[in-house]
Design a protein around this motif. Structure first.
Motif, PDB file in Angstrom:
ATOM      1  N   THR A  25      -7.002   7.125   4.686  1.00  0.00           N
ATOM      2  CA  THR A  25      -6.327   6.015   4.030  1.00  0.00           C
ATOM      3  C   THR A  25      -6.589   6.124   2.540  1.00  0.00           C
ATOM      4  OG1 THR A  25      -6.659   4.634   5.974  1.00  0.00           O
ATOM      5  CG2 THR A  25      -6.222   3.495   3.902  1.00  0.00           C
ATOM      6  N   LEU A  26      -5.572   5.813   1.743  1.00  0.00           N
ATOM      7  CA  LEU A  26      -5.743   5.840   0.300  1.00  0.00           C
ATOM      8  C   LEU A  26      -6.804   4.833  -0.129  1.00  0.00           C
ATOM      9  CD1 LEU A  26      -2.009   5.862  -0.861  1.00  0.00           C
ATOM     10  CD2 LEU A  26      -3.581   7.795  -0.815  1.00  0.00           C
ATOM     11  N   SER A  27      -7.532   5.182  -1.167  1.00  0.00           N
ATOM     12  CA  SER A  27      -8.519   4.237  -1.690  1.00  0.00           C
ATOM     13  C   SER A  27      -7.789   3.097  -2.398  1.00  0.00           C
ATOM     14  CB  SER A  27      -9.471   4.932  -2.670  1.00  0.00           C
ATOM     15  OG  SER A  27      -8.836   5.118  -3.919  1.00  0.00           O
ATOM     16  N   GLU A  28      -8.446   1.980  -2.526  1.00  0.00           N
ATOM     17  CA  GLU A  28      -7.850   0.844  -3.222  1.00  0.00           C
ATOM     18  C   GLU A  28      -7.581   1.181  -4.687  1.00  0.00           C
ATOM     19  OE1 GLU A  28      -6.731  -2.174  -1.845  1.00  0.00           O
ATOM     20  OE2 GLU A  28      -7.069  -1.013  -0.036  1.00  0.00           O
ATOM     21  N   ARG A  29      -8.350   2.071  -5.276  1.00  0.00           N
ATOM     22  CA  ARG A  29      -8.111   2.483  -6.665  1.00  0.00           C
ATOM     23  C   ARG A  29      -6.763   3.189  -6.792  1.00  0.00           C
ATOM     24  NH1 ARG A  29     -12.902   5.035  -9.194  1.00  0.00           N
ATOM     25  NH2 ARG A  29     -13.410   2.844  -9.305  1.00  0.00           N
ATOM     26  N   VAL A  30      -6.454   4.041  -5.828  1.00  0.00           N
ATOM     27  CA  VAL A  30      -5.155   4.724  -5.837  1.00  0.00           C
ATOM     28  C   VAL A  30      -4.036   3.699  -5.711  1.00  0.00           C
ATOM     29  CG1 VAL A  30      -3.670   6.330  -4.553  1.00  0.00           C
ATOM     30  CG2 VAL A  30      -6.069   6.906  -4.957  1.00  0.00           C
ATOM     31  N   ILE A  31      -4.246   2.703  -4.878  1.00  0.00           N
ATOM     32  CA  ILE A  31      -3.230   1.663  -4.696  1.00  0.00           C
ATOM     33  C   ILE A  31      -3.021   0.896  -6.001  1.00  0.00           C
ATOM     34  CG2 ILE A  31      -2.728  -0.489  -3.470  1.00  0.00           C
ATOM     35  CD1 ILE A  31      -4.127   0.892  -1.012  1.00  0.00           C
ATOM     36  N   ILE A  55      -6.369 -10.849   0.402  1.00  0.00           N
ATOM     37  CA  ILE A  55      -6.663 -11.428  -0.905  1.00  0.00           C
ATOM     38  C   ILE A  55      -7.140 -10.371  -1.900  1.00  0.00           C
ATOM     39  CG2 ILE A  55      -8.124 -13.100  -2.141  1.00  0.00           C
ATOM     40  CD1 ILE A  55      -5.826 -14.320  -0.391  1.00  0.00           C
ATOM     41  N   SER A  56      -7.907  -9.412  -1.461  1.00  0.00           N
ATOM     42  CA  SER A  56      -8.378  -8.384  -2.397  1.00  0.00           C
ATOM     43  C   SER A  56      -7.203  -7.558  -2.929  1.00  0.00           C
ATOM     44  CB  SER A  56      -9.422  -7.479  -1.741  1.00  0.00           C
ATOM     45  OG  SER A  56      -8.869  -6.769  -0.655  1.00  0.00           O
ATOM     46  N   ARG A  57      -6.214  -7.263  -2.111  1.00  0.00           N
ATOM     47  CA  ARG A  57      -5.025  -6.530  -2.569  1.00  0.00           C
ATOM     48  C   ARG A  57      -4.209  -7.397  -3.525  1.00  0.00           C
ATOM     49  NH1 ARG A  57      -2.223  -2.577   0.333  1.00  0.00           N
ATOM     50  NH2 ARG A  57      -4.323  -1.808   0.740  1.00  0.00           N
ATOM     51  N   ILE A  58      -4.099  -8.678  -3.221  1.00  0.00           N
ATOM     52  CA  ILE A  58      -3.382  -9.594  -4.117  1.00  0.00           C
ATOM     53  C   ILE A  58      -4.108  -9.672  -5.464  1.00  0.00           C
ATOM     54  CG2 ILE A  58      -2.717 -12.013  -4.481  1.00  0.00           C
ATOM     55  CD1 ILE A  58      -2.160 -12.117  -1.406  1.00  0.00           C
ATOM     56  N   GLN A  59      -5.439  -9.697  -5.444  1.00  0.00           N
ATOM     57  CA  GLN A  59      -6.206  -9.711  -6.695  1.00  0.00           C
ATOM     58  C   GLN A  59      -5.925  -8.452  -7.505  1.00  0.00           C
ATOM     59  OE1 GLN A  59      -8.712 -12.223  -8.013  1.00  0.00           O
ATOM     60  NE2 GLN A  59      -7.835 -11.052  -9.698  1.00  0.00           N
ATOM     61  N   GLN A  60      -5.884  -7.299  -6.835  1.00  0.00           N
ATOM     62  CA  GLN A  60      -5.571  -6.046  -7.534  1.00  0.00           C
ATOM     63  C   GLN A  60      -4.214  -6.142  -8.225  1.00  0.00           C
ATOM     64  OE1 GLN A  60      -6.164  -3.399  -3.986  1.00  0.00           O
ATOM     65  NE2 GLN A  60      -6.724  -1.985  -5.609  1.00  0.00           N
ATOM     66  N   ALA A  61      -3.238  -6.646  -7.509  1.00  0.00           N
ATOM     67  CA  ALA A  61      -1.894  -6.763  -8.060  1.00  0.00           C
ATOM     68  C   ALA A  61      -1.879  -7.713  -9.258  1.00  0.00           C
ATOM     69  CB  ALA A  61      -0.930  -7.240  -6.977  1.00  0.00           C
ATOM     70  N   ASP A 145      15.227  -4.604 -10.923  1.00  0.00           N
ATOM     71  CA  ASP A 145      14.087  -5.150 -10.199  1.00  0.00           C
ATOM     72  C   ASP A 145      13.438  -4.090  -9.311  1.00  0.00           C
ATOM     73  OD1 ASP A 145      14.735  -7.555 -11.390  1.00  0.00           O
ATOM     74  OD2 ASP A 145      15.654  -8.410  -9.584  1.00  0.00           O
ATOM     75  N   VAL A 146      12.128  -4.230  -9.150  1.00  0.00           N
ATOM     76  CA  VAL A 146      11.350  -3.326  -8.294  1.00  0.00           C
ATOM     77  C   VAL A 146      10.620  -4.177  -7.261  1.00  0.00           C
ATOM     78  CG1 VAL A 146       9.392  -1.719  -8.218  1.00  0.00           C
ATOM     79  CG2 VAL A 146      11.059  -1.558 -10.076  1.00  0.00           C
ATOM     80  N   VAL A 147      10.641  -3.704  -6.025  1.00  0.00           N
ATOM     81  CA  VAL A 147       9.913  -4.369  -4.944  1.00  0.00           C
ATOM     82  C   VAL A 147       8.908  -3.370  -4.391  1.00  0.00           C
ATOM     83  CG1 VAL A 147      10.059  -5.513  -2.706  1.00  0.00           C
ATOM     84  CG2 VAL A 147      11.927  -5.774  -4.358  1.00  0.00           C
ATOM     85  N   VAL A 148       7.639  -3.753  -4.367  1.00  0.00           N
ATOM     86  CA  VAL A 148       6.594  -2.915  -3.774  1.00  0.00           C
ATOM     87  C   VAL A 148       6.129  -3.596  -2.493  1.00  0.00           C
ATOM     88  CG1 VAL A 148       4.250  -2.014  -4.039  1.00  0.00           C
ATOM     89  CG2 VAL A 148       5.861  -1.890  -5.953  1.00  0.00           C
ATOM     90  N   LEU A 149       6.327  -2.890  -1.381  1.00  0.00           N
ATOM     91  CA  LEU A 149       5.867  -3.351  -0.074  1.00  0.00           C
ATOM     92  C   LEU A 149       4.524  -2.685   0.171  1.00  0.00           C
ATOM     93  CD1 LEU A 149       9.275  -2.860   1.730  1.00  0.00           C
ATOM     94  CD2 LEU A 149       8.284  -5.036   1.051  1.00  0.00           C
ATOM     95  N   SER A 150       3.458  -3.404  -0.062  1.00  0.00           N
ATOM     96  CA  SER A 150       2.115  -2.840  -0.016  1.00  0.00           C
ATOM     97  C   SER A 150       1.424  -3.145   1.314  1.00  0.00           C
ATOM     98  CB  SER A 150       1.296  -3.394  -1.185  1.00  0.00           C
ATOM     99  OG  SER A 150       0.016  -2.813  -1.201  1.00  0.00           O
ATOM    100  N   ALA A 151       2.186  -3.014   2.381  1.00  0.00           N
ATOM    101  CA  ALA A 151       1.637  -3.172   3.735  1.00  0.00           C
ATOM    102  C   ALA A 151       2.513  -2.350   4.669  1.00  0.00           C
ATOM    103  CB  ALA A 151       1.641  -4.637   4.163  1.00  0.00           C
TER     104      ALA A 151
END
Length: 181
Positions: A25-31, A55-61, A145-151
Motif C-alpha cells: 500500500t502506498l505510504s500516506e506521504r505519497v498520497i 480523519i487522518s486522510r482528510i487532515q492531509q488533504a 474542476d478536478v475530483v480526487v477519489l481517495s478511497a
C-alpha cells in the motif's frame, strides 16, 4: 506483528481493503504528494473524497489545501458530522478562517475552493453524486474542476464507483483515483 506474537498474542483478526492484491500500500506521504500534484494542476474547483471516517486522510488533504491558499468546504452529512466531531476532539486542526460554508461558495472563484465531499463509494444519495448529476444547490462541475477519489471501492461497490467516475467525466471534471494514478 512479530513483536506482538512474542508477547503471547495468538491470533490477529483484521480486514484490509485490497488485501487480495499483491504488493504494498502506498505510504500516506505519497498520497499527500499525489493530492498536491493534482491540486497544482487544477484550474477550477478541487473536490476531494475519501471514507468520511478517515480523519487522518482528510487532515492531509486540508493541509495541502491550506498550503495552496484554498478555502475548505465540507459537503455531505457524513463528512460534516465526522469533521465537526474530529475538530471538537482535537483530531482535525485548521484555522477557522480557512473554512467556508456551502451557502458562501458563490463569493469565491472556483480556483479558491477545496471541497471535501461525501460519496467516495458512489452512493447515489451522496453529496458527490448529486454534484456529478448537476443536482447540488451550490456546486456545479465545470471544465477545469478536478475530483480526487481517495478511497478504493469496497467490494460490491465497484459498479456504483465507476458509474460515479463516468458521471463526473461526463459533467466535465478530470477524475483521479488509484486505478489510473
Amino acid at each position: 506483528i512479530a513483536q506482538a506474537g512474542e508477547k503471547g498474542i495468538l491470533c490477529l483478526l483484521s480486514d484490509s481493503l485490497g488485501s487480495e492484491r499483491s504488493g504494498y500500500t502506498l505510504s500516506e506521504r505519497v498520497i499527500s504528494n499525489t493530492i498536491e500534484d493534482e491540486l497544482r494542476n487544477c484550474g477550477g474547483k478541487f473536490l476531494f473524497t475519501t471514507q468520511s471516517s478517515n480523519i487522518s486522510r482528510i487532515q492531509q488533504a486540508i493541509d495541502v489545501a491550506i498550503k495552496h491558499h484554498r478555502k475548505i468546504v465540507f459537503i455531505g452529512r457524513s463528512v460534516d458530522q465526522n469533521t465537526q466531531a474530529a475538530r471538537k476532539l482535537g483530531y482535525l486542526n485548521f484555522p477557522q478562517e480557512a473554512l467556508v460554508y456551502d451557502k458562501q461558495l458563490l463569493r469565491y472563484s472556483d480556483n479558491q475552493l477545496f471541497i471535501v465531499v461525501a460519496g467516495s463509494q458512489g452512493q447515489t444519495d451522496s453529496g458527490l453524486f448529486r454534484i456529478a448529476r448537476g443536482e447540488h444547490k451550490f456546486v456545479k462541475i465545470r471544465e477545469n474542476d478536478v475530483v480526487v477519489l481517495s478511497a478504493d471501492p469496497i467490494p460490491g461497490n465497484e459498479n456504483a464507483f465507476h458509474a460515479l467516475v463516468y458521471t463526473l467525466n461526463q459533467a466535465g471534471a478530470r477524475v483521479s483515483y488509484s486505478e489510473i494514478i
